[in-house]
Write a protein that holds these residues in place. Structure first.
Motif, PDB file in Angstrom:
ATOM      1  N   ILE A 259     -21.951 -38.425  56.932  1.00 10.42           N
ATOM      2  CA  ILE A 259     -20.975 -39.502  56.715  1.00 10.42           C
ATOM      3  C   ILE A 259     -21.647 -40.526  55.799  1.00 10.42           C
ATOM      4  O   ILE A 259     -22.734 -41.023  56.102  1.00 10.42           O
ATOM      5  CB  ILE A 259     -20.551 -40.142  58.060  1.00 10.42           C
ATOM      6  N   ARG A 260     -20.970 -40.822  54.690  1.00  6.00           N
ATOM      7  CA  ARG A 260     -21.625 -41.650  53.668  1.00  6.00           C
ATOM      8  C   ARG A 260     -21.762 -43.108  54.090  1.00  6.00           C
ATOM      9  O   ARG A 260     -20.803 -43.720  54.568  1.00  6.00           O
ATOM     10  CB  ARG A 260     -20.828 -41.607  52.383  1.00  6.00           C
ATOM     11  N   VAL A 261     -22.944 -43.679  53.828  1.00  8.88           N
ATOM     12  CA  VAL A 261     -23.217 -45.109  54.058  1.00  8.88           C
ATOM     13  C   VAL A 261     -23.951 -45.627  52.821  1.00  8.88           C
ATOM     14  O   VAL A 261     -24.465 -44.821  52.039  1.00  8.88           O
ATOM     15  CB  VAL A 261     -24.109 -45.309  55.319  1.00  8.88           C
ATOM     16  N   PRO A 262     -24.025 -46.956  52.621  1.00  6.37           N
ATOM     17  CA  PRO A 262     -24.827 -47.444  51.493  1.00  6.37           C
ATOM     18  C   PRO A 262     -26.277 -46.957  51.669  1.00  6.37           C
ATOM     19  O   PRO A 262     -26.733 -46.791  52.801  1.00  6.37           O
ATOM     20  CB  PRO A 262     -24.757 -48.969  51.647  1.00  6.37           C
ATOM     21  N   ARG A 263     -27.003 -46.744  50.561  1.00 10.05           N
ATOM     22  CA  ARG A 263     -28.401 -46.316  50.683  1.00 10.05           C
ATOM     23  C   ARG A 263     -29.186 -47.427  51.373  1.00 10.05           C
ATOM     24  O   ARG A 263     -28.990 -48.606  51.083  1.00 10.05           O
ATOM     25  CB  ARG A 263     -28.973 -46.010  49.306  1.00 10.05           C
ATOM     26  N   PHE A 264     -30.031 -47.062  52.314  1.00  8.96           N
ATOM     27  CA  PHE A 264     -30.686 -48.072  53.155  1.00  8.96           C
ATOM     28  C   PHE A 264     -32.141 -47.688  53.424  1.00  8.96           C
ATOM     29  O   PHE A 264     -32.519 -46.531  53.238  1.00  8.96           O
ATOM     30  CB  PHE A 264     -29.948 -48.207  54.495  1.00  8.96           C
TER      31      PHE A 264
ATOM     32  N   ALA B 114     -10.650 -50.969  56.791  1.00  9.22           N
ATOM     33  CA  ALA B 114     -11.040 -50.783  58.192  1.00  9.22           C
ATOM     34  C   ALA B 114     -10.045 -49.853  58.861  1.00  9.22           C
ATOM     35  O   ALA B 114      -8.866 -49.822  58.502  1.00  9.22           O
ATOM     36  CB  ALA B 114     -11.096 -52.125  58.914  1.00  9.22           C
ATOM     37  N   VAL B 115     -10.557 -49.075  59.781  1.00  7.67           N
ATOM     38  CA  VAL B 115      -9.710 -48.163  60.552  1.00  7.67           C
ATOM     39  C   VAL B 115     -10.085 -48.321  62.022  1.00  7.67           C
ATOM     40  O   VAL B 115     -11.262 -48.240  62.375  1.00  7.67           O
ATOM     41  CB  VAL B 115      -9.933 -46.686  60.137  1.00  7.67           C
ATOM     42  N   MET B 116      -9.099 -48.569  62.852  1.00  6.53           N
ATOM     43  CA  MET B 116      -9.330 -48.559  64.294  1.00  6.53           C
ATOM     44  C   MET B 116      -9.127 -47.128  64.771  1.00  6.53           C
ATOM     45  O   MET B 116      -8.200 -46.447  64.318  1.00  6.53           O
ATOM     46  CB  MET B 116      -8.325 -49.471  65.026  1.00  6.53           C
ATOM     47  N   VAL B 117     -10.004 -46.712  65.679  1.00  8.19           N
ATOM     48  CA  VAL B 117      -9.844 -45.361  66.222  1.00  8.19           C
ATOM     49  C   VAL B 117     -10.179 -45.403  67.707  1.00  8.19           C
ATOM     50  O   VAL B 117     -11.147 -46.045  68.112  1.00  8.19           O
ATOM     51  CB  VAL B 117     -10.700 -44.338  65.419  1.00  8.19           C
ATOM     52  N   ALA B 118      -9.331 -44.755  68.493  1.00 11.05           N
ATOM     53  CA  ALA B 118      -9.548 -44.726  69.946  1.00 11.05           C
ATOM     54  C   ALA B 118      -9.873 -43.298  70.357  1.00 11.05           C
ATOM     55  O   ALA B 118      -9.327 -42.339  69.807  1.00 11.05           O
ATOM     56  CB  ALA B 118      -8.292 -45.192  70.674  1.00 11.05           C
ATOM     57  N   ARG B 119     -10.801 -43.170  71.318  1.00 16.25           N
ATOM     58  CA  ARG B 119     -11.098 -41.835  71.877  1.00 16.25           C
ATOM     59  C   ARG B 119     -11.168 -41.993  73.387  1.00 16.25           C
ATOM     60  O   ARG B 119     -11.872 -42.876  73.894  1.00 16.25           O
ATOM     61  CB  ARG B 119     -12.414 -41.310  71.321  1.00 16.25           C
TER      62      ARG B 119
ATOM     63  N   TYR C 173      -5.614 -45.180  63.865  1.00 16.70           N
ATOM     64  CA  TYR C 173      -4.633 -46.170  63.395  1.00 16.70           C
ATOM     65  C   TYR C 173      -4.505 -46.124  61.869  1.00 16.70           C
ATOM     66  O   TYR C 173      -5.365 -45.545  61.189  1.00 16.70           O
ATOM     67  CB  TYR C 173      -5.076 -47.568  63.847  1.00 16.70           C
ATOM     68  N   PRO C 174      -3.481 -46.793  61.336  1.00 18.03           N
ATOM     69  CA  PRO C 174      -3.358 -46.866  59.876  1.00 18.03           C
ATOM     70  C   PRO C 174      -4.601 -47.518  59.235  1.00 18.03           C
ATOM     71  O   PRO C 174      -5.271 -48.336  59.876  1.00 18.03           O
ATOM     72  CB  PRO C 174      -2.135 -47.771  59.674  1.00 18.03           C
ATOM     73  N   VAL C 175      -4.870 -47.155  57.999  1.00 19.49           N
ATOM     74  CA  VAL C 175      -5.994 -47.738  57.253  1.00 19.49           C
ATOM     75  C   VAL C 175      -5.547 -49.105  56.746  1.00 19.49           C
ATOM     76  O   VAL C 175      -4.456 -49.226  56.182  1.00 19.49           O
ATOM     77  CB  VAL C 175      -6.374 -46.835  56.061  1.00 19.49           C
ATOM     78  N   VAL C 176      -6.360 -50.122  56.951  1.00 16.51           N
ATOM     79  CA  VAL C 176      -5.983 -51.457  56.484  1.00 16.51           C
ATOM     80  C   VAL C 176      -6.989 -51.967  55.462  1.00 16.51           C
ATOM     81  O   VAL C 176      -8.121 -51.479  55.388  1.00 16.51           O
ATOM     82  CB  VAL C 176      -5.888 -52.471  57.658  1.00 16.51           C
ATOM     83  N   GLU C 177      -6.550 -52.958  54.689  1.00 16.78           N
ATOM     84  CA  GLU C 177      -7.490 -53.652  53.790  1.00 16.78           C
ATOM     85  C   GLU C 177      -7.873 -54.969  54.452  1.00 16.78           C
ATOM     86  O   GLU C 177      -6.997 -55.694  54.950  1.00 16.78           O
ATOM     87  CB  GLU C 177      -6.837 -53.925  52.433  1.00 16.78           C
ATOM     88  N   THR C 178      -9.168 -55.265  54.488  1.00 17.95           N
ATOM     89  CA  THR C 178      -9.607 -56.546  55.057  1.00 17.95           C
ATOM     90  C   THR C 178     -10.123 -57.432  53.936  1.00 17.95           C
ATOM     91  O   THR C 178     -10.792 -56.956  53.018  1.00 17.95           O
ATOM     92  CB  THR C 178     -10.726 -56.357  56.107  1.00 17.95           C
ATOM     93  N   ILE C 179      -9.767 -58.688  54.007  1.00 21.22           N
ATOM     94  CA  ILE C 179     -10.225 -59.634  52.979  1.00 21.22           C
ATOM     95  C   ILE C 179     -11.050 -60.701  53.682  1.00 21.22           C
ATOM     96  O   ILE C 179     -10.562 -61.353  54.623  1.00 21.22           O
ATOM     97  CB  ILE C 179      -9.014 -60.225  52.228  1.00 21.22           C
ATOM     98  N   GLN C 180     -12.314 -60.828  53.302  1.00 18.59           N
ATOM     99  CA  GLN C 180     -13.216 -61.792  53.957  1.00 18.59           C
ATOM    100  C   GLN C 180     -13.343 -63.044  53.088  1.00 18.59           C
ATOM    101  O   GLN C 180     -13.275 -62.968  51.877  1.00 18.59           O
ATOM    102  CB  GLN C 180     -14.639 -61.236  54.186  1.00 18.59           C
TER     103      GLN C 180
ATOM    104  N   LYS D 225      -9.127 -41.969  57.205  1.00 16.02           N
ATOM    105  CA  LYS D 225      -8.805 -41.613  58.598  1.00 16.02           C
ATOM    106  C   LYS D 225      -9.707 -40.485  59.095  1.00 16.02           C
ATOM    107  O   LYS D 225     -10.135 -40.484  60.247  1.00 16.02           O
ATOM    108  CB  LYS D 225      -7.343 -41.159  58.697  1.00 16.02           C
ATOM    109  N   GLU D 226      -9.971 -39.541  58.215  1.00 13.19           N
ATOM    110  CA  GLU D 226     -10.810 -38.404  58.587  1.00 13.19           C
ATOM    111  C   GLU D 226     -12.244 -38.876  58.876  1.00 13.19           C
ATOM    112  O   GLU D 226     -12.893 -38.419  59.820  1.00 13.19           O
ATOM    113  CB  GLU D 226     -10.792 -37.380  57.430  1.00 13.19           C
ATOM    114  N   ILE D 227     -12.726 -39.832  58.062  1.00 12.19           N
ATOM    115  CA  ILE D 227     -14.069 -40.383  58.280  1.00 12.19           C
ATOM    116  C   ILE D 227     -14.111 -41.082  59.647  1.00 12.19           C
ATOM    117  O   ILE D 227     -15.065 -40.934  60.415  1.00 12.19           O
ATOM    118  CB  ILE D 227     -14.439 -41.363  57.140  1.00 12.19           C
ATOM    119  N   ALA D 228     -13.035 -41.828  59.958  1.00  8.18           N
ATOM    120  CA  ALA D 228     -13.002 -42.544  61.243  1.00  8.18           C
ATOM    121  C   ALA D 228     -13.028 -41.552  62.405  1.00  8.18           C
ATOM    122  O   ALA D 228     -13.757 -41.730  63.393  1.00  8.18           O
ATOM    123  CB  ALA D 228     -11.750 -43.415  61.319  1.00  8.18           C
ATOM    124  N   ARG D 229     -12.247 -40.491  62.266  1.00  4.72           N
ATOM    125  CA  ARG D 229     -12.169 -39.470  63.324  1.00  4.72           C
ATOM    126  C   ARG D 229     -13.534 -38.816  63.539  1.00  4.72           C
ATOM    127  O   ARG D 229     -14.006 -38.665  64.668  1.00  4.72           O
ATOM    128  CB  ARG D 229     -11.126 -38.427  62.916  1.00  4.72           C
ATOM    129  N   LYS D 230     -14.176 -38.461  62.423  1.00  9.06           N
ATOM    130  CA  LYS D 230     -15.472 -37.791  62.526  1.00  9.06           C
ATOM    131  C   LYS D 230     -16.519 -38.738  63.145  1.00  9.06           C
ATOM    132  O   LYS D 230     -17.337 -38.338  63.970  1.00  9.06           O
ATOM    133  CB  LYS D 230     -15.913 -37.332  61.126  1.00  9.06           C
TER     134      LYS D 230
END
Ligand code: ADP
Length: 389
Positions: free
Chosen positions: A126-131, A201-206, A215-222, A245-250
Protein backbone atom coordinates in the motif's frame (compact mmCIF):
# COMPACT_ATOMS: atom_id res chain seq x y z
CA UNK A 1 -36.56 -5.54 30.56
CA UNK A 2 -33.04 -4.33 29.80
CA UNK A 3 -32.17 -7.81 28.48
CA UNK A 4 -34.42 -7.17 25.51
CA UNK A 5 -32.06 -4.40 24.44
CA UNK A 6 -28.82 -6.28 24.95
CA UNK A 7 -26.54 -7.45 22.16
CA UNK A 8 -23.92 -10.10 22.09
CA UNK A 9 -20.33 -10.27 20.99
CA UNK A 10 -18.28 -13.46 21.34
CA UNK A 11 -21.10 -14.76 23.50
CA UNK A 12 -20.84 -11.77 25.80
CA UNK A 13 -23.96 -9.77 26.44
CA UNK A 14 -23.39 -6.08 25.60
CA UNK A 15 -25.50 -3.42 27.23
CA UNK A 16 -22.97 -0.75 28.10
CA UNK A 17 -20.24 0.56 25.80
CA UNK A 18 -17.32 2.23 27.59
CA UNK A 19 -15.42 4.93 25.70
CA UNK A 20 -11.90 6.08 26.58
CA UNK A 21 -12.13 9.82 25.94
CA UNK A 22 -15.07 12.17 26.30
CA UNK A 23 -14.79 14.61 23.41
CA UNK A 24 -17.15 15.23 20.52
CA UNK A 25 -16.33 11.89 18.85
CA UNK A 26 -17.43 10.05 22.00
CA UNK A 27 -20.51 12.24 22.28
CA UNK A 28 -21.60 11.48 18.71
CA UNK A 29 -20.81 7.77 19.23
CA UNK A 30 -22.99 7.88 22.35
CA UNK A 31 -25.88 9.31 20.34
CA UNK A 32 -25.58 6.42 17.87
CA UNK A 33 -25.35 3.87 20.70
CA UNK A 34 -28.45 5.30 22.38
CA UNK A 35 -30.31 4.84 19.11
CA UNK A 36 -29.60 1.11 19.43
CA UNK A 37 -30.79 1.02 23.05
CA UNK A 38 -27.31 0.81 24.58
CA UNK A 39 -25.85 2.77 27.47
CA UNK A 40 -22.52 4.60 27.51
CA UNK A 41 -19.78 4.95 30.12
CA UNK A 42 -17.06 7.57 29.65
CA UNK A 43 -13.52 8.01 30.97
CA UNK A 44 -12.22 11.57 30.58
CA UNK A 45 -10.19 13.94 32.77
CA UNK A 46 -12.79 16.73 32.40
CA UNK A 47 -16.09 16.13 34.27
CA UNK A 48 -17.94 18.45 31.88
CA UNK A 49 -16.44 17.06 28.65
CA UNK A 50 -18.86 16.79 25.69
CA UNK A 51 -19.56 13.08 26.29
CA UNK A 52 -19.53 13.16 30.12
CA UNK A 53 -22.49 15.55 29.77
CA UNK A 54 -24.65 12.89 28.13
CA UNK A 55 -24.25 9.98 30.54
CA UNK A 56 -24.52 9.20 34.24
CA UNK A 57 -21.84 6.51 33.94
CA UNK A 58 -18.64 8.51 34.14
CA UNK A 59 -15.14 8.09 35.43
CA UNK A 60 -13.18 11.32 35.80
CA UNK A 61 -9.46 10.75 35.42
CA UNK A 62 -6.52 10.52 33.03
CA UNK A 63 -6.75 8.20 30.01
CA UNK A 64 -3.26 6.79 30.38
CA UNK A 65 -3.85 5.36 33.85
CA UNK A 66 -4.55 1.66 34.07
CA UNK A 67 -6.59 1.94 37.26
CA UNK A 68 -8.89 4.43 35.53
CA UNK A 69 -9.23 2.22 32.45
CA UNK A 70 -10.06 -0.73 34.72
CA UNK A 71 -12.62 1.41 36.52
CA UNK A 72 -14.48 2.34 33.34
CA UNK A 73 -14.11 -1.27 32.14
CA UNK A 74 -15.85 -2.44 35.32
CA UNK A 75 -18.84 -0.25 34.41
CA UNK A 76 -18.90 -1.48 30.78
CA UNK A 77 -19.37 -4.67 28.75
CA UNK A 78 -17.01 -3.58 25.97
CA UNK A 79 -14.47 -0.76 25.56
CA UNK A 80 -13.67 1.45 22.61
CA UNK A 81 -11.65 4.64 22.09
CA UNK A 82 -12.16 8.07 20.64
CA UNK A 83 -8.47 8.81 20.17
CA UNK A 84 -5.24 6.93 19.51
CA UNK A 85 -3.29 8.32 22.45
CA UNK A 86 -4.00 5.63 25.04
CA UNK A 87 -0.89 3.52 25.42
CA UNK A 88 -1.40 0.16 23.66
CA UNK A 89 0.55 -1.64 26.41
CA UNK A 90 -2.06 -0.53 28.98
CA UNK A 91 -4.81 -1.77 26.69
CA UNK A 92 -3.01 -5.12 26.29
CA UNK A 93 -3.02 -5.52 30.08
CA UNK A 94 -6.71 -4.71 30.29
CA UNK A 95 -7.39 -7.11 27.42
CA UNK A 96 -5.61 -9.84 29.35
CA UNK A 97 -8.01 -9.17 32.26
CA UNK A 98 -10.63 -10.48 29.80
CA UNK A 99 -12.03 -7.09 28.76
CA UNK A 100 -13.28 -6.85 25.18
CA UNK A 101 -11.63 -3.81 23.50
CA UNK A 102 -12.16 -2.73 19.91
CA UNK A 103 -10.11 -1.72 18.02
CA UNK A 104 -7.79 -4.34 19.55
CA UNK A 105 -4.68 -3.27 21.47
CA UNK A 106 -2.42 -4.79 18.78
CA UNK A 107 -4.11 -2.76 16.04
CA UNK A 108 -3.81 0.39 18.12
CA UNK A 109 -0.15 -0.31 18.84
CA UNK A 110 0.53 -0.38 15.11
CA UNK A 111 -1.59 2.61 14.19
CA UNK A 112 -0.55 4.96 17.00
CA UNK A 113 3.07 4.83 15.84
CA UNK A 114 3.31 6.57 12.45
CA UNK A 115 6.53 4.73 11.60
CA UNK A 116 5.18 1.23 12.35
CA UNK A 117 1.99 2.18 10.53
CA UNK A 118 3.87 3.19 7.39
CA UNK A 119 6.22 0.21 7.50
CA UNK A 120 3.26 -2.15 7.70
CA UNK A 121 1.39 -0.47 4.83
CA UNK A 122 4.54 -0.30 2.70
CA UNK A 123 5.37 -3.97 3.26
CA UNK A 124 1.84 -4.88 2.17
CA UNK A 125 2.10 -2.99 -1.11
CA UNK A 126 0.00 0.00 0.00
CA UNK A 127 1.64 3.20 -1.17
CA UNK A 128 2.78 5.82 1.38
CA UNK A 129 5.11 8.83 1.02
CA UNK A 130 8.78 7.72 1.10
CA UNK A 131 9.87 7.79 4.74
CA UNK A 132 12.78 7.04 7.09
CA UNK A 133 13.18 6.65 10.83
CA UNK A 134 15.50 9.25 12.39
CA UNK A 135 17.10 8.93 15.79
CA UNK A 136 19.73 11.66 15.57
CA UNK A 137 20.20 14.94 13.73
CA UNK A 138 22.67 13.44 11.25
CA UNK A 139 19.94 11.03 10.11
CA UNK A 140 17.87 14.01 8.93
CA UNK A 141 20.69 15.32 6.71
CA UNK A 142 21.13 11.80 5.30
CA UNK A 143 17.37 11.49 4.72
CA UNK A 144 17.43 14.81 2.83
CA UNK A 145 20.12 13.42 0.51
CA UNK A 146 18.08 10.26 -0.11
CA UNK A 147 14.52 11.59 -0.19
CA UNK A 148 15.25 15.17 -1.32
CA UNK A 149 14.22 18.47 0.29
CA UNK A 150 11.85 19.65 1.68
CA UNK A 151 11.22 16.98 4.30
CA UNK A 152 8.42 16.67 6.81
CA UNK A 153 9.64 15.77 10.30
CA UNK A 154 6.97 13.95 12.28
CA UNK A 155 6.63 12.84 15.87
CA UNK A 156 5.88 9.13 15.60
CA UNK A 157 3.22 9.43 18.30
CA UNK A 158 0.68 11.82 19.77
CA UNK A 159 0.45 14.20 16.83
CA UNK A 160 -2.87 15.75 15.92
CA UNK A 161 -3.96 18.71 13.84
CA UNK A 162 -0.38 18.91 12.58
CA UNK A 163 1.08 19.69 16.02
CA UNK A 164 3.67 16.96 15.80
CA UNK A 165 4.88 17.96 12.32
CA UNK A 166 7.44 20.41 10.99
CA UNK A 167 8.52 21.25 7.48
CA UNK A 168 12.29 21.29 6.91
CA UNK A 169 13.02 23.25 3.75
CA UNK A 170 16.67 22.37 3.46
CA UNK A 171 19.84 21.46 5.37
CA UNK A 172 20.09 24.96 6.91
CA UNK A 173 16.81 24.56 8.82
CA UNK A 174 17.56 21.11 10.30
CA UNK A 175 19.35 22.43 13.40
CA UNK A 176 16.48 24.67 14.47
CA UNK A 177 13.67 22.16 13.99
CA UNK A 178 15.68 19.32 15.52
CA UNK A 179 16.32 21.32 18.69
CA UNK A 180 12.61 21.98 19.11
CA UNK A 181 11.59 18.36 18.60
CA UNK A 182 14.45 16.80 20.55
CA UNK A 183 13.06 18.19 23.82
CA UNK A 184 9.80 16.25 23.47
CA UNK A 185 11.74 12.94 23.61
CA UNK A 186 9.14 11.40 21.31
CA UNK A 187 10.71 9.18 18.61
CA UNK A 188 10.77 10.87 15.20
CA UNK A 189 10.55 10.03 11.52
CA UNK A 190 10.84 12.00 8.30
CA UNK A 191 9.03 11.69 5.02
CA UNK A 192 9.19 13.31 1.63
CA UNK A 193 7.10 16.45 1.15
CA UNK A 194 4.25 15.40 -1.13
CA UNK A 195 3.01 17.90 -3.74
CA UNK A 196 -0.54 16.62 -3.67
CA UNK A 197 -3.41 17.85 -5.82
CA UNK A 198 -6.06 17.10 -3.22
CA UNK A 199 -6.36 15.43 0.14
CA UNK A 200 -8.88 12.60 0.28
CA UNK A 201 -10.34 10.56 3.11
CA UNK A 202 -12.32 7.36 3.26
CA UNK A 203 -14.11 6.02 6.31
CA UNK A 204 -14.19 2.26 6.49
CA UNK A 205 -15.84 0.01 9.06
CA UNK A 206 -14.98 -3.63 9.76
CA UNK A 207 -17.02 -5.65 12.17
CA UNK A 208 -15.73 -8.18 14.66
CA UNK A 209 -17.01 -10.89 12.33
CA UNK A 210 -15.09 -9.53 9.34
CA UNK A 211 -17.80 -7.69 7.40
CA UNK A 212 -16.47 -4.50 5.75
CA UNK A 213 -18.36 -1.33 4.74
CA UNK A 214 -16.63 1.45 2.82
CA UNK A 215 -17.98 5.01 2.77
CA UNK A 216 -17.87 7.43 -0.16
CA UNK A 217 -14.49 9.05 -0.90
CA UNK A 218 -14.40 12.66 0.27
CA UNK A 219 -12.11 15.62 -0.29
CA UNK A 220 -10.78 17.26 2.88
CA UNK A 221 -9.59 20.84 2.92
CA UNK A 222 -7.31 21.85 5.81
CA UNK A 223 -6.52 25.33 7.12
CA UNK A 224 -3.51 25.62 9.43
CA UNK A 225 -3.34 21.79 9.49
CA UNK A 226 -6.89 21.59 10.91
CA UNK A 227 -9.71 20.05 8.90
CA UNK A 228 -11.79 22.98 7.67
CA UNK A 229 -14.17 21.49 5.13
CA UNK A 230 -15.21 18.14 3.69
CA UNK A 231 -16.79 17.72 0.26
CA UNK A 232 -18.61 14.48 -0.47
CA UNK A 233 -18.07 12.83 -2.83
CA UNK A 234 -14.60 13.94 -3.93
CA UNK A 235 -14.53 15.32 -7.49
CA UNK A 236 -12.09 12.83 -9.02
CA UNK A 237 -12.49 10.25 -11.79
CA UNK A 238 -14.67 7.16 -11.16
CA UNK A 239 -11.52 5.00 -11.48
CA UNK A 240 -9.76 7.01 -8.76
CA UNK A 241 -12.82 6.84 -6.50
CA UNK A 242 -12.79 3.07 -6.88
CA UNK A 243 -9.04 2.95 -6.30
CA UNK A 244 -9.33 4.98 -3.07
CA UNK A 245 -12.07 2.67 -1.79
CA UNK A 246 -10.04 -0.41 -2.64
CA UNK A 247 -7.02 1.01 -0.77
CA UNK A 248 -9.24 1.67 2.27
CA UNK A 249 -10.63 -1.87 2.15
CA UNK A 250 -7.19 -3.43 1.87
CA UNK A 251 -5.79 -1.22 4.65
CA UNK A 252 -8.36 -2.21 7.26
CA UNK A 253 -7.68 -5.89 6.49
CA UNK A 254 -3.90 -5.39 6.77
CA UNK A 255 -4.16 -3.80 10.23
CA UNK A 256 -6.87 -6.30 11.26
CA UNK A 257 -9.02 -3.33 12.27
CA UNK A 258 -12.34 -3.74 14.07
CA UNK A 259 -14.47 -0.62 14.33
CA UNK A 260 -14.47 2.49 12.18
CA UNK A 261 -11.23 3.85 10.70
CA UNK A 262 -10.44 7.09 8.90
CA UNK A 263 -7.97 6.66 6.04
CA UNK A 264 -6.34 9.96 5.05
CA UNK A 265 -4.86 10.04 1.57
CA UNK A 266 -2.88 12.28 -0.77
CA UNK A 267 -4.17 12.43 -4.36
CA UNK A 268 -1.36 13.28 -6.77
CA UNK A 269 -1.43 15.02 -10.16
CA UNK A 270 -0.91 11.70 -11.94
CA UNK A 271 -3.88 10.26 -9.99
CA UNK A 272 -1.68 8.09 -7.79
CA UNK A 273 -2.95 7.79 -4.22
CA UNK A 274 -0.65 7.62 -1.18
CA UNK A 275 -1.87 7.04 2.36
CA UNK A 276 -1.00 9.92 4.68
CA UNK A 277 -2.21 8.31 7.87
CA UNK A 278 -4.81 6.15 9.56
CA UNK A 279 -7.10 7.13 12.43
CA UNK A 280 -8.38 4.15 14.44
CA UNK A 281 -11.66 5.84 15.34
CA UNK A 282 -14.48 8.01 14.00
CA UNK A 283 -12.93 10.89 12.10
CA UNK A 284 -13.72 14.51 11.34
CA UNK A 285 -13.85 13.68 7.64
CA UNK A 286 -16.79 11.34 8.40
CA UNK A 287 -19.06 13.75 10.29
CA UNK A 288 -21.03 14.39 7.09
CA UNK A 289 -22.22 10.75 7.28
CA UNK A 290 -24.61 11.59 10.17
CA UNK A 291 -27.03 13.25 7.76
CA UNK A 292 -25.62 12.30 4.36
CA UNK A 293 -25.42 8.50 4.60
CA UNK A 294 -28.02 5.88 5.43
CA UNK A 295 -25.86 4.79 8.38
CA UNK A 296 -23.50 7.23 10.10
CA UNK A 297 -19.84 6.47 10.82
CA UNK A 298 -20.75 6.46 14.53
CA UNK A 299 -23.53 3.94 14.17
CA UNK A 300 -21.40 1.66 12.02
CA UNK A 301 -18.65 1.91 14.62
CA UNK A 302 -21.05 0.71 17.30
CA UNK A 303 -22.43 -2.00 15.03
CA UNK A 304 -18.90 -3.11 14.09
CA UNK A 305 -17.61 -3.51 17.65
CA UNK A 306 -20.76 -5.36 18.67
CA UNK A 307 -20.55 -7.70 15.69
CA UNK A 308 -23.92 -6.51 14.37
CA UNK A 309 -24.62 -6.31 10.62
CA UNK A 310 -23.15 -3.10 9.17
CA UNK A 311 -25.52 -0.51 7.70
CA UNK A 312 -25.58 0.95 4.20
CA UNK A 313 -23.00 3.66 3.51
CA UNK A 314 -24.93 5.07 0.54
CA UNK A 315 -25.54 8.80 0.39
CA UNK A 316 -29.17 9.92 0.62
CA UNK A 317 -28.61 12.92 -1.70
CA UNK A 318 -25.89 13.25 -4.37
CA UNK A 319 -23.62 15.68 -2.46
CA UNK A 320 -22.81 16.97 1.01
CA UNK A 321 -20.52 19.59 2.48
CA UNK A 322 -19.37 19.75 6.10
CA UNK A 323 -17.69 22.82 7.57
CA UNK A 324 -16.05 22.80 11.00
CA UNK A 325 -16.95 25.51 13.51
CA UNK A 326 -13.71 26.53 15.19
CA UNK A 327 -13.13 28.81 18.16
CA UNK A 328 -11.63 32.20 17.37
CA UNK A 329 -10.93 33.57 20.88
CA UNK A 330 -10.26 32.22 24.38
CA UNK A 331 -12.85 32.20 27.16
CA UNK A 332 -16.26 30.88 28.19
CA UNK A 333 -18.58 29.91 25.35
CA UNK A 334 -21.18 32.41 24.18
CA UNK A 335 -22.94 31.05 21.10
CA UNK A 336 -24.06 33.66 18.59
CA UNK A 337 -25.70 33.40 15.17
CA UNK A 338 -27.36 30.02 15.63
CA UNK A 339 -30.85 31.37 14.92
CA UNK A 340 -29.76 32.95 11.62
CA UNK A 341 -27.80 29.86 10.57
CA UNK A 342 -30.81 27.63 11.19
CA UNK A 343 -32.93 29.89 8.99
CA UNK A 344 -31.01 28.60 5.95
CA UNK A 345 -33.07 25.66 4.67
CA UNK A 346 -31.39 22.27 4.93
CA UNK A 347 -28.62 23.31 7.33
CA UNK A 348 -27.78 20.85 10.13
CA UNK A 349 -25.82 22.36 13.01
CA UNK A 350 -23.92 20.30 15.59
CA UNK A 351 -22.61 22.01 18.72
CA UNK A 352 -20.37 19.89 20.92
CA UNK A 353 -21.26 21.47 24.26
CA UNK A 354 -17.71 22.54 25.17
CA UNK A 355 -17.77 25.05 28.03
CA UNK A 356 -14.78 27.07 26.90
CA UNK A 357 -13.44 28.09 23.53
CA UNK A 358 -9.98 28.91 22.21
CA UNK A 359 -8.62 29.74 18.77
CA UNK A 360 -8.74 26.69 16.52
CA UNK A 361 -10.69 24.51 18.99
CA UNK A 362 -13.31 22.31 17.31
CA UNK A 363 -16.59 23.61 18.77
CA UNK A 364 -19.10 22.15 16.31
CA UNK A 365 -19.80 21.61 12.64
CA UNK A 366 -22.37 22.31 9.96
CA UNK A 367 -23.53 19.87 7.30
CA UNK A 368 -25.64 20.55 4.21
CA UNK A 369 -26.89 17.96 1.71
CA UNK A 370 -27.85 19.08 -1.78
CA UNK A 371 -28.23 17.96 -5.35
CA UNK A 372 -25.15 19.95 -6.37
CA UNK A 373 -21.88 20.53 -4.56
CA UNK A 374 -22.16 24.29 -5.32
CA UNK A 375 -25.45 24.56 -3.46
CA UNK A 376 -24.19 22.54 -0.49
CA UNK A 377 -20.98 24.61 -0.39
CA UNK A 378 -22.84 27.92 -0.52
CA UNK A 379 -25.26 27.07 2.28
CA UNK A 380 -22.70 25.38 4.54
CA UNK A 381 -20.17 28.21 4.30
CA UNK A 382 -22.86 30.86 4.84
CA UNK A 383 -24.17 29.03 7.92
CA UNK A 384 -20.69 28.46 9.35
CA UNK A 385 -19.80 32.16 8.97
CA UNK A 386 -22.86 33.16 11.00
CA UNK A 387 -22.05 31.05 14.07
CA UNK A 388 -19.48 32.11 16.63
CA UNK A 389 -18.56 30.95 20.11
P1 ADP B 1 -1.69 14.90 12.31
O1 ADP B 1 -1.35 13.49 12.68
O2 ADP B 1 -1.23 15.91 13.29
O3 ADP B 1 -3.13 15.07 11.88
P2 ADP B 1 -0.71 14.63 9.59
O4 ADP B 1 0.50 13.82 9.52
O5 ADP B 1 -2.00 14.04 9.14
O6 ADP B 1 -0.83 15.25 11.06
O7 ADP B 1 -0.50 15.99 8.78
C1 ADP B 1 -1.37 17.08 8.84
C2 ADP B 1 -1.40 17.76 7.48
O8 ADP B 1 -0.08 18.15 7.11
C3 ADP B 1 -1.87 16.84 6.36
O9 ADP B 1 -3.27 16.82 6.29
C4 ADP B 1 -1.21 17.50 5.15
O10 ADP B 1 -1.94 18.65 4.75
C5 ADP B 1 0.12 17.95 5.70
N1 ADP B 1 1.15 16.89 5.48
C6 ADP B 1 1.43 15.85 6.30
N2 ADP B 1 2.40 15.07 5.79
C7 ADP B 1 2.74 15.63 4.61
C8 ADP B 1 3.69 15.29 3.58
N3 ADP B 1 4.50 14.23 3.69
N4 ADP B 1 3.75 16.10 2.50
C9 ADP B 1 2.95 17.19 2.37
N5 ADP B 1 2.07 17.56 3.30
C10 ADP B 1 1.95 16.80 4.41
Amino acid sequence: MIREYSMENRGKEIKIVGILGGGQLARMTATAAYKLGLQIAILDPAPDSPAQQVTELKVVGPLNDISMIRKVASLSDILTLENEFVDASLLREVESDGVLIYPRADTLGLVQDKLLQKQLLDSNGIRVPRFMAVSEKEDVYKAGETLGWPLVLKARRNGYDGRGNALINGPSSVEDVWRRFEQTRIPLMVEEFVEFKKELAVMVARSSNGEVAVYPVVETIQKNHICHMVKAPAEISPESLENAKEIARKTIEVIDGVGIFGIEMFFLNDERILINELAPRPHNSGHYTIEACVTSQFENHVRAILGLPLGSTSMVLPTAVMVNLLGTRSGPVNIKGLRDALKIPGVSVHIYGKKTTRPGRKMGHVTVLANSIEEALDKATRAAKLISF
